[in-house]
Every structure is written in C-alpha cells, then in structure tokens.
Design an enzyme around this catalytic site. Structure first.
Site, PDB file in Angstrom:
ATOM      1  N   LYS A 100       0.858  -1.182   0.000  1.00 12.44           N
ATOM      2  CA  LYS A 100       0.000   0.000   0.000  1.00 12.44           C
ATOM      3  C   LYS A 100       0.883   1.217   0.000  1.00 12.44           C
ATOM      4  CE  LYS A 100      -4.511   0.806   0.414  1.00 12.44           C
ATOM      5  NZ  LYS A 100      -5.575  -0.182   0.127  1.00 12.44           N
TER       6      LYS A 100
HETATM    7  N1  GLU Z   1      -7.201   0.092  -3.112  1.00  6.51           N
HETATM    8  C1  GLU Z   1      -8.007  -1.069  -3.366  1.00  6.51           C
HETATM    9  C2  GLU Z   1      -8.016  -1.963  -2.153  1.00  6.51           C
HETATM   10  O1  GLU Z   1      -7.852  -1.514  -1.051  1.00  6.51           O
HETATM   11  C3  GLU Z   1      -7.607  -1.774  -4.647  1.00  6.51           C
HETATM   12  C4  GLU Z   1      -6.210  -2.278  -4.699  1.00  6.51           C
HETATM   13  C5  GLU Z   1      -5.788  -2.808  -6.062  1.00  6.51           C
HETATM   14  O2  GLU Z   1      -6.602  -2.843  -6.971  1.00  6.51           O
HETATM   15  O3  GLU Z   1      -4.613  -3.159  -6.176  1.00  6.51           O
HETATM   16  O4  GLU Z   1      -8.287  -3.135  -2.225  1.00  6.51           O
END
Ligand code: GLU
Length: 417
Positions: free
Chosen positions: A103
């Site tokens: 993240k």
């Molecule tokens: N930000 C989204 C999540 O928390 C999507 C992450 C992604 O598609 O890699 O799952």
C-alpha cells in the site's frame, strides 16, 4: 484505544492462534518486508515549492508481486499504510490471486489542490518510487483520494522512464487506469460490484430477500456510490448516507444516481433536497438491514456500535471496525462481511486488468463481471464453511484461510538462506 496497525495485528493473532501457526512465521508476517518513505518537492501553482511525504509499504510478496492502492489523504501515516498493506496480502491470498500485498500514500488533502498540482505531485512521487515499483514487482492502484486519472499519470511517468522498446510492456505498472489508456471495463465499479456479489451470496445463504432490504452507506466515493447504486438495482432501499459534508436520511429511499449528480455539482451530500439532514448519531442509530462502511478506518467502535441496529455489516472500507466495535456487534448476532472479502472486488478486477495488459487483450464487461462473481461467491463460501465448521467469526475464518495458503508456500520454499 488501539491504533489501526495494532488492530491489524490483533486480527492476525486471532487467525494465527486458530491455525497454531509457527511463531517465526507469525513474526515474519507481522511486519512488512520493505517500508519506503520519500520526501519530495513539488512546484505549486503560486510558484512556491512544497515538500510532500509519500509512502510505499511492501508487506509480502511470497504469493506474487506486491499489489495495492495509493491513498491521497491528509491523515495518511506509516502505521496506517502498514496495516493497509498487510490487509492487501490477506485479501489477495483469500481471493486466490497471484499477488502479494502493498500500500502507498501521500499525506495531503487533494481537495486543497488544483488538478495541475495533483498531476505534478503524482508524477514526482512516481519518479521518487523509481525502480521500487514495476509491473512484475509492485503494482499500484487507486484508493481513497486517487482515481483512474491518477493511475494514467503514474503509468505515463513510468513509461517515459522505460526504454523505447519497453514502453508498451510496462503498461501493467498500475491498474485502475482509464479504459482508453489500457484499463479494464468493469474496474471502476469493481469494488462496489464485488461487495454486492458478496451481499448476494450472504442473502442466498440465509434466504434473505434483498428486494425488501434497507441499507446505509458511510462514504459516497467510488466504493460507496457503486455499492449503493448496484444494491438499489436489487430493489434494496438506501435510507442513510454520510460523507465528509454531513449525513442525510429518507424513509422512502435515496436514489444514488441523483445523489451523485447533486454531489458533482455541490461537492457533497449536504443540502440534498430529497432527503432530511440528520446528525452523526442518527446516522448510526437508524435501523437498517445492511450497513456499508465505505470511508475511513475505525468507524464502528465501542462508541458507535451500541447505537447500531443492523443485521449485516459489509465492509467496503479497509479496517472500518475496531476490536471493541466488532465484539459488541458479534455478541448481538450481527454478521460481518469482512473487508478482505467484501472489498476484494477492486483488486480482483485489477488482476484481470493486469492479465489483459500482459496478453494485449480487452475483455468485455460481462466477462469481467462473471469472473468477479465466481471469485466473490467462492471466497464467501470458503469463509463460511470454515466459520461454520470451527465456530469462528467470518473475519477470523477468512484470515485463517488466507494465512494458511501463505503458510503452505513458506513451508515448501523455506526461509532463505
Ligand atoms: N485500493 C483497493 C483496495 O484496497 C484496490 C487495490 C488494487 O486494486 O490493487 O483493495
């Protein structure tokens, strides 16, 4: 009160003690592999430079490349991004997607910046991340405060740094791009769509009629809006909405499409003429069948949970429920669709996008939706059968399944050297 990272740890502890996981493996999983923090200057529209702090936390990559969104929010901090990165690892493993977890984020409020400034911030951040991301190494995506345009800027910046002959091969550096720039049909609504597929699986299991259901949504961004719109199509009635400008209520039901139009004109739900304005306590205490948190972490707590009168909490957000809030609701027989399942539609369609980029394919939306529904339903059933068999709550069951898959791979591969 525990912070968000401690909550993620406590959830992991629960799953590990159920699995009787080897202590050294739990130790490995309790910390991210890499924590990258970059401070970088960006030129503002007024001619001055401002310094920004950006994060990319790579939690685990034993199942595949690091994967996870980039958040733009003024409260982004290290422990939050660490927790969110770990949740991505569990999410991808639960969904049986060949990705690990990561993240990122930048601590700033995008609402206070022009589009040109956000573009420069995004490009400078991508440049600062440099070789720490890559289409086979670490693949960012949208999250709170970012969208398809942000991803296209990231892709373009990364592509421009790639060699002439490699530009197209690196298109999969980010997912959640616009369809025109190489994104997937169905990705924009995917998190909300996945959530509704999970809710449908729950309704099937308990013979619950969704056309008679009422629901509330906290947060009216990408996840909250699409979840509300798709659940309304099932005949369910949207009674309350909360966003950063306030809360509204309508006994007859709020039309999410009209509300979105209003938000685009005014910047938020406040003042929406076809609903009543309510306060925060009324938002939480209004009786509904399904409650969908789709905003920040730690919203369902010892303070708000006692007010709630709901049957199901479907977590569109990551980490919206703290430990006390969860226990209070579980004790009252409320069921959870935990975040790592309920909002996994986003990363699942990100995986489809990444596959399409690799193969130079463009799938139609039906194909995307069908495959998403299959995976959501399968993950739901896996979680529920583990929960029933061992008397676990859904979150612990989902996490245990996910960690178990990772454990098998660690056992096969061993720990280097
Ligand atoms: N930000 C989204 C999540 O928390 C999507 C992450 C992604 O598609 O890699 O799952």
């Amino acid at each position: 009160m525990k912070n968000v990272y401690e909550i993620a740890q406590a959830q992991l502890d629960r799953a590990c003690s159920f699995l009787k996981l080897d202590e050294s493996l739990q130790l490995i999983l309790s910390q991210p592999k890499n924590e990258l923090i970059v401070n970088f200057p960006v030129l503002m529209d007024n001619g001055e430079y401002q310094l920004f702090k950006g994060y990319r936390i790579q939690h685990n990559n034993i199942m595949g490349p690091y994967k996870g969104g980039i958040r733009y929010h003024h409260e982004v901090h290290l422990d939050e991004v660490k927790a969110l990165a770990a949740w991505m690892t569990w999410k991808c493993s639960l969904m049986e997607i060949p990705f690990g977890g990561a993240k990122g984020g930048i601590k700033f409020n995008p609402r206070e910046h022009s589009s040109q400034e956000i573009e420069r911030i995004t490009r400078r951040f991508t440049h600062a991340l440099g070789g720490n991301i890559g289409p086979d190494h670490d693949i960012p995506a949208p999250d709170m405060g970012t969208n398809a345009q942000t991803m296209v800027w990231m892709m373009d910046t990364y592509m421009n740094n790639a060699g002439q002959g490699e530009k197209n091969a690196v298109r999969g550096i980010v997912t959640g791009k616009s369809v025109t720039s190489g994104g997937s049909l169905g990705r924009n609504k995917a998190t909300g769509q996945g959530l509704v597929f999970a809710v449908k699986a729950w309704a099937d299991e308990f013979s619950f009629d969704l056309s008679e259901a009422s629901f509330s949504v906290q947060g009216f961004g990408n996840v909250g809006y699409h979840a509300a719109e798709l659940l309304s199509r099932e005949g369910s009635r949207l009674k309350c909405v909360m966003d950063h400008t306030g809360s509204i209520f309508s006994a007859q039901g709020i039309d999410p499409v009209e509300l979105l139009k209003y938000c685009k004109e005014t910047g938020g739900i406040k003042g929406y003429p076809k609903a009543e304005e309510i306060d925060r306590d009324t938002f939480f205490s209004t009786e509904v069948d399904i409650f969908i948190p789709a905003a920040l972490e730690m919203q369902i707590t010892a303070e708000t949970a006692p007010m709630m009168n709901v049957k199901l909490v479907a977590e569109g957000a990551n980490g919206p429920t703290d430990l006390d809030g969860e226990q209070l609701l579980l004790d009252r027989g409320v069921m959870f669709l935990p975040d790592i399942l309920a909002n996994a539609g986003g990363v699942t369609v990100s995986y489809f996008e990444w596959l399409q980029n690799r193969r130079a394919e463009a799938w139609d939306e039906e194909r995307v939706d069908q495959r998403l529904q299959l995976r959501m339903t399968k993950a739901y059933k896996t979680m529920r059968s583990l929960a029933r068999e061992h008397g676990l709550d859904n979150r612990t069951a989902a996490l245990a399944y996910s960690v178990k898959r990772i454990q098998v791979v660690y056992e096969e591969r061993g720990i280097f050297p």
